[in-house]
Every structure is written in C-alpha cells, then in structure tokens.
Design a protein around this motif. Structure first.
Motif, PDB file in Angstrom:
ATOM      1  N   ILE A 142       0.734  -1.350   0.001  1.00 16.74           N
ATOM      2  CA  ILE A 142      -0.254  -0.045   0.116  1.00 16.74           C
ATOM      3  C   ILE A 142       0.790   1.169   0.110  1.00 16.74           C
ATOM      4  O   ILE A 142       0.266   2.422  -0.300  1.00 16.74           O
ATOM      5  CB  ILE A 142      -0.754   0.121   1.221  1.00 16.74           C
ATOM      6  CG1 ILE A 142      -0.129   0.007   2.401  1.00 16.74           C
ATOM      7  CG2 ILE A 142      -1.998  -1.187   1.124  1.00 16.74           C
ATOM      8  CD1 ILE A 142      -0.882   0.254   3.879  1.00 16.74           C
ATOM      9  N   ALA A 143       2.125   1.341   0.017  1.00 15.00           N
ATOM     10  CA  ALA A 143       2.968   2.309   0.172  1.00 15.00           C
ATOM     11  C   ALA A 143       4.287   2.069  -0.312  1.00 15.00           C
ATOM     12  O   ALA A 143       4.829   1.024  -0.086  1.00 15.00           O
ATOM     13  CB  ALA A 143       3.046   2.889   1.662  1.00 15.00           C
ATOM     14  N   MET A 144       5.062   2.964  -1.141  1.00 16.84           N
ATOM     15  CA  MET A 144       6.248   3.019  -1.691  1.00 16.84           C
ATOM     16  C   MET A 144       7.062   4.422  -1.477  1.00 16.84           C
ATOM     17  O   MET A 144       5.898   5.289  -1.405  1.00 16.84           O
ATOM     18  CB  MET A 144       6.393   2.080  -2.599  1.00 16.84           C
ATOM     19  CG  MET A 144       6.070   0.814  -2.939  1.00 16.84           C
ATOM     20  SD  MET A 144       6.314   0.008  -4.461  1.00 16.84           S
ATOM     21  CE  MET A 144       8.039  -0.150  -4.853  1.00 16.84           C
ATOM     22  N   GLY A 167      -3.727  -1.486  -3.531  1.00 16.46           N
ATOM     23  CA  GLY A 167      -2.165  -2.126  -3.995  1.00 16.46           C
ATOM     24  C   GLY A 167      -1.461  -1.213  -5.165  1.00 16.46           C
ATOM     25  O   GLY A 167      -2.122  -1.135  -5.950  1.00 16.46           O
ATOM     26  N   ILE A 168      -0.155  -1.080  -4.660  1.00 20.74           N
ATOM     27  CA  ILE A 168       0.764  -0.376  -5.702  1.00 20.74           C
ATOM     28  C   ILE A 168       0.967  -1.273  -6.899  1.00 20.74           C
ATOM     29  O   ILE A 168       1.584  -2.390  -6.572  1.00 20.74           O
ATOM     30  CB  ILE A 168       1.711   0.113  -5.179  1.00 20.74           C
ATOM     31  CG1 ILE A 168       1.150   1.477  -4.131  1.00 20.74           C
ATOM     32  CG2 ILE A 168       2.682   0.699  -5.810  1.00 20.74           C
ATOM     33  CD1 ILE A 168       2.542   1.930  -3.219  1.00 20.74           C
ATOM     34  N   ASP A 169       0.939  -0.817  -8.021  1.00 22.26           N
ATOM     35  CA  ASP A 169       0.973  -1.727  -9.318  1.00 22.26           C
ATOM     36  C   ASP A 169       2.808  -1.646  -9.431  1.00 22.26           C
ATOM     37  O   ASP A 169       3.314  -0.707  -9.959  1.00 22.26           O
ATOM     38  CB  ASP A 169       0.462  -1.315 -10.396  1.00 22.26           C
ATOM     39  CG  ASP A 169       0.590  -2.354 -11.674  1.00 22.26           C
ATOM     40  OD1 ASP A 169       1.621  -3.005 -11.719  1.00 22.26           O
ATOM     41  OD2 ASP A 169      -0.116  -2.137 -12.709  1.00 22.26           O
ATOM     42  N   TYR A 170       3.431  -2.827  -9.396  1.00 24.88           N
ATOM     43  CA  TYR A 170       4.921  -2.680  -9.502  1.00 24.88           C
ATOM     44  C   TYR A 170       5.450  -2.253 -10.836  1.00 24.88           C
ATOM     45  O   TYR A 170       6.553  -1.884 -11.436  1.00 24.88           O
ATOM     46  CB  TYR A 170       5.725  -4.038  -8.954  1.00 24.88           C
ATOM     47  CG  TYR A 170       5.724  -5.170 -10.237  1.00 24.88           C
ATOM     48  CD1 TYR A 170       6.582  -5.193 -10.819  1.00 24.88           C
ATOM     49  CD2 TYR A 170       4.539  -5.968 -10.328  1.00 24.88           C
ATOM     50  CE1 TYR A 170       6.746  -6.285 -11.853  1.00 24.88           C
ATOM     51  CE2 TYR A 170       4.501  -6.948 -11.253  1.00 24.88           C
ATOM     52  CZ  TYR A 170       5.819  -7.219 -11.971  1.00 24.88           C
ATOM     53  OH  TYR A 170       5.671  -8.115 -13.249  1.00 24.88           O
ATOM     54  N   LYS A 171       4.275  -2.816 -11.952  1.00 27.99           N
ATOM     55  CA  LYS A 171       4.808  -2.518 -13.214  1.00 27.99           C
ATOM     56  C   LYS A 171       4.658  -1.042 -13.753  1.00 27.99           C
ATOM     57  O   LYS A 171       5.751  -0.434 -14.214  1.00 27.99           O
ATOM     58  CB  LYS A 171       3.732  -3.182 -14.266  1.00 27.99           C
ATOM     59  CG  LYS A 171       3.896  -4.669 -14.238  1.00 27.99           C
ATOM     60  CD  LYS A 171       2.882  -5.260 -15.065  1.00 27.99           C
ATOM     61  CE  LYS A 171       2.623  -6.728 -14.845  1.00 27.99           C
ATOM     62  NZ  LYS A 171       1.679  -7.414 -16.014  1.00 27.99           N
ATOM     63  N   VAL A 172       3.755  -0.204 -12.893  1.00 29.97           N
ATOM     64  CA  VAL A 172       3.763   1.168 -12.977  1.00 29.97           C
ATOM     65  C   VAL A 172       5.171   1.648 -12.395  1.00 29.97           C
ATOM     66  O   VAL A 172       5.765   2.787 -12.976  1.00 29.97           O
ATOM     67  CB  VAL A 172       2.825   1.734 -12.501  1.00 29.97           C
ATOM     68  CG1 VAL A 172       2.764   3.343 -12.396  1.00 29.97           C
ATOM     69  CG2 VAL A 172       1.267   1.253 -13.160  1.00 29.97           C
ATOM     70  N   ILE A 173       5.700   1.466 -11.245  1.00 28.45           N
ATOM     71  CA  ILE A 173       6.935   1.946 -10.596  1.00 28.45           C
ATOM     72  C   ILE A 173       7.930   1.490 -11.600  1.00 28.45           C
ATOM     73  O   ILE A 173       8.868   2.175 -11.701  1.00 28.45           O
ATOM     74  CB  ILE A 173       7.095   0.954  -9.416  1.00 28.45           C
ATOM     75  CG1 ILE A 173       5.941   1.318  -8.129  1.00 28.45           C
ATOM     76  CG2 ILE A 173       8.463   1.268  -8.764  1.00 28.45           C
ATOM     77  CD1 ILE A 173       5.816   2.768  -7.768  1.00 28.45           C
ATOM     78  N   LYS A 174       8.141   0.250 -12.171  1.00 28.21           N
ATOM     79  CA  LYS A 174       9.122   0.069 -13.162  1.00 28.21           C
ATOM     80  C   LYS A 174       9.077   0.986 -14.355  1.00 28.21           C
ATOM     81  O   LYS A 174      10.218   1.548 -14.619  1.00 28.21           O
ATOM     82  CB  LYS A 174       9.000  -1.448 -13.792  1.00 28.21           C
ATOM     83  CG  LYS A 174       9.531  -2.561 -12.905  1.00 28.21           C
ATOM     84  CD  LYS A 174       9.315  -3.747 -13.468  1.00 28.21           C
ATOM     85  CE  LYS A 174      10.367  -3.711 -14.688  1.00 28.21           C
ATOM     86  NZ  LYS A 174      10.314  -5.167 -15.199  1.00 28.21           N
TER      87      LYS A 174
END
Length: 448
Positions: free
Chosen positions: A260-262, A274-281
C-alpha cells in the motif's frame, strides 16, 4: 556501552581509536560483536587466534582517483574504492555503489556485512565492497560510460573471476555493469565472469534482477510461517522504489499481500488498492522520473512529500528497501503503535540500533539485512557458477535455487540463535551462523 567480554572490548576500543570518523563501519562492528558475546565466551580459541582483530581489518583497501571528461569537455575527478574484506571462504564478492554519500566508512561497513551475508548463502564467496562518490543521476549515457571506463582502468588490477568479483549496488545497474565489463574485457583481452549482474546476452543470469526482492520475501515467508502467519491478506509498506523494492512488491503481491506504500528520496505514495509494480518500473526504469508521478498513472493514489513519513502508514509488514539508517526509533515506534507484526530488511543496515532494539522489545518479528537481503548476492553466486560452467540455467531453475538458499538461511539463523539461548533473535542468529563458518576457515588457514 561496553561488552561483557574483555576481549571484545579491547578489540572494539582499538578499532574505534583507529577509525574514529568511520561511524557506519563502527556501528556495523558493534552490532555484530553484541551478537557474538556468547560465542566468544564459549570458544577461547577465537582470542588465541586473534580472529576478531583479523576479521575487523580488511585484507586490502584500495583508494584511487577516477578522472573523466563530461559532455562539455571539462575534466572531472571522483574517488574510487575497493575494500577486499575477507577471502576466508572464497573470492571477494560484493557490489559497487556509485552515490555522492560513498566514503571509506560506508564501503568498509558494507564489506564487513557482506562477509557474513555471503557466508550465510552457503556458497564459496568472501566479502568485499567498492564504489565511488560519482553520481550517475543527471549524467548522459556517454558521461556514465566515460566514468565507468576510467573507474575500471584502475579497478581491473585488483579483480578477477578467482580473486574478486564485483556486482552492482545503488547507482550501478545494467547500464553501468555493461560499461564496466566492456572495459575490463578490452584491457584484459579475456571473457570471464569477473562481474555479476551482467546482461543476459553476455553471461548474465536470469532472475538476477528480481533476486534481492524475491529473496527478501522468501525469507520473510519462512519467518512468518514459523510464527503461524503468512503474507496472505497482509498490508505491506515498502520503502524505496528501486530494484529491490520493485521486485519485493511483485513477490509479496504474488504471495497474497497488498503493498500500500512505496517511496523515493523525495516522498512516498499510498494506494490502498495495492501499488502496481509495473507502473513503478515504468516510472523509475523507463521514464527515470520521481515516484510523485504515480498518481498520474493510477487514480485514487496519493503522494506525500517527505520519505521518512512512510513509517506512519499503518501496515502488517514493513520492508525497508532504500538505504542505511532509514528506519529510526521514531519510525519503529510508529510501526508498533499501528499494529505492525513483522519488519524485514531489504536494504543494507536500514534500521538504526535503537529501532531494532525497540522492535524486538515489542515482540515484532525482525529479519536483519545480512540474512533477509542475501538473495541478490546468492544469485550473483549462481551467476558465477553458470559462468564457470559455461552454462545458462532457466529462470525457474535459478528461482528454485534462490528459494532453497533463503529457506536454509532462515533455518540456520534460527537454529544458531536457539543454540546460544536467544531463540527468535534472528539478528544474533544470522551474525553467529555467518561468523562461525568464516572463523573456522580462518583458523584452518593459519595466521594469514
């Protein structure tokens, strides 16, 4: 605070006198010494053989200048470091960090920690670390290439596949490793596995990119299971948004959790869905942008300025994956008051000693970095094996080996803690398990 052991006191006081300005290094040594008190008491041969004195002095430390030319034609000069701490159980192994904060203290602390972390993997790797105060951020590809080529023009003298095998760390990703490897190959006229974290086309290992984040979650999974819990349905806070944090997000989500947080160095994002790791990438690896742009991709997410505030976000599991000493006592208190159940370190020494003590005193499950973030170097060791064999394993083969290594690290750390009367204390267990193997090898080798 002094140690119960007069031997440890004597060694530490001498070390502190000689390295008074190296606070990160001394912090790392103190934390290990505290865990090893019962081991030293039970094994007087350690003092006779001068193990603690020898273990806290690197076998070799190299400092060198790195001149390079920027795009405007101006000559720049940075400092380069390689600290080869221990080769008792194998070639020196540890990453290169390119960041303005890099100094001898930080490189020594990282190399010291790496010695025990590598020992825990069960693979034949010694401990080392290196880097420079060069900052790749804001530099063009050609500037980074010129710097890396100049850096390797000195470093190549001190490394080799059976001597010292560097890898990446903060500021040293696939681009930098490629330039470093190319220059090494050019100078030495040989193609060997002298660096890990290489690209797949030229000897890299599948799953290496994901390894530290995946390994962190595999270790945490074992720790949770031993205490009747799992990732399933848990809310997770992950500091950082680099390689480790991104793939910890992916694996934690696959295991049933919800991140929920990064964060990054400027602030943090919260997304209860839920944070989408693909968007972070996409943001970090493709756009090379700041995490504050995440709400532009995902509606409902919010950005908060100031990265230290991330520990105030209520969660079940916290995974600090950014940098050293990022989780202070105040952050630990916030986690406890908000009902956090487990903290597992994904970065190197991200929690202050005060924070660790508070978490343990409040019965929070705590996984120390040298155990829980060993997945990266473990897979680097697997890359070394593939290079030596001239083979390439599949992603699933490497991932399975990684999973088993992390399971074994947890089991060995938990067992060591219990043997010395500190059941559940994985900080002590990891230090003891890692230390014992190195000390035994040093005694076997004689006074070298």
């Amino acid at each position: 605070m002094s140690f119960k052991s007069s031997y440890l006191n004597e060694v530490y006081e001498g070390l502190a006198k000689r390295n008074a300005e190296q606070k990160e290094f001394l912090q790392a040594v103190r934390e290990v010494f505290e865990s090893l008190e019962p081991v030293v008491a039970a094994h007087p041969g350690l003092e006779k053989n001068g193990i603690m004195e020898r273990l806290t002095e690197p076998e070799r430390a190299v400092l060198f200048r790195v001149p390079w030319v920027d795009d405007s034609g101006k000559v720049r000069v940075n400092r380069g470091y390689r600290v080869q701490f221990s080769s008792a159980i194998g070639p020196y192994k540890g990453g290169l960090r390119f960041h303005p904060s890099v100094n001898l203290s930080i490189i020594k602390f990282l190399g010291f920690e790496q010695t025990f972390k590598n020992s825990l993997t069960g693979l034949p790797m010694g401990g080392g670390k290196g880097g420079s105060d060069f900052d790749p951020k804001g530099k063009s590809d050609t500037e980074v290439m010129r710097f890396c080529q100049s850096f390797m023009t000195e470093l190549y003298r001190h490394i080799g596949p059976n001597c010292d095998v560097p890898a990446g760390d903060i500021g040293v990703g696939g681009r930098e490793i490629g330039y470093l490897f190319g220059q090494y190959k050019r100078i030495r006229n040989e193609f060997t596995g002298v660096l890990t974290g290489k690209g797949i086309p030229y000897g890299g290992s599948l799953a290496r990119t994901e390894a530290t984040g995946y390994g962190l979650c595999y270790f945490t999974k074992e720790m949770l299971a031993a205490n009747g819990m799992s990732f399933e349905g848990k809310k997770i806070v992950i500091s950082g948004s680099g390689n480790v944090a991104t793939y910890a997000n992916q694996k934690a989500t696959q295991l049933g959790g919800r991140v929920i947080a990064m964060s990054d160095s400027n602030g943090y994002i919260v997304d209860e869905n839920g944070i989408d790791y693909k968007v972070i990438k996409e943001i970090k690896e493709v756009k090379r942008a700041r995490i504050k742009t995440y709400p532009e991709y995902v509606s409902g997410a919010k950005y908060v300025e100031g990265s230290s505030g991330i520990w105030n976000v209520p969660c079940d599991i916290a995974l600090p994956c950014a940098t050293q000493n990022e989780l202070p006592l105040e952050g630990a208190k916030a986690l406890v008051s908000n009902g956090c159940k487990a903290v597992a370190e994904g970065a190197n020494m991200p929690s202050t000693p005060e924070a660790i003590a508070y978490l343990q005193a409040n019965n929070i499950l705590f996984a120390p970095a040298k155990a829980s973030n060993a997945g990266g170097v473990a897979t680097s060791g697997l890359e070394m094996s593939q290079n030596s064999l001239r083979l390439s394993w599949t992603f699933d083969e490497v991932d399975e080996r990684l999973h088993n290594i992390m399971k074994n690290i947890y089991a060995n750390a938990a067992q060591a803690a219990e043997i010395y009367g500190m059941k559940g204390n994985l900080v002590a267990g990891a230090n003891i398990a890692g230390f014992t193997k190195v000390a035994d090898a040093m005694i076997a080798h004689g006074i070298v």
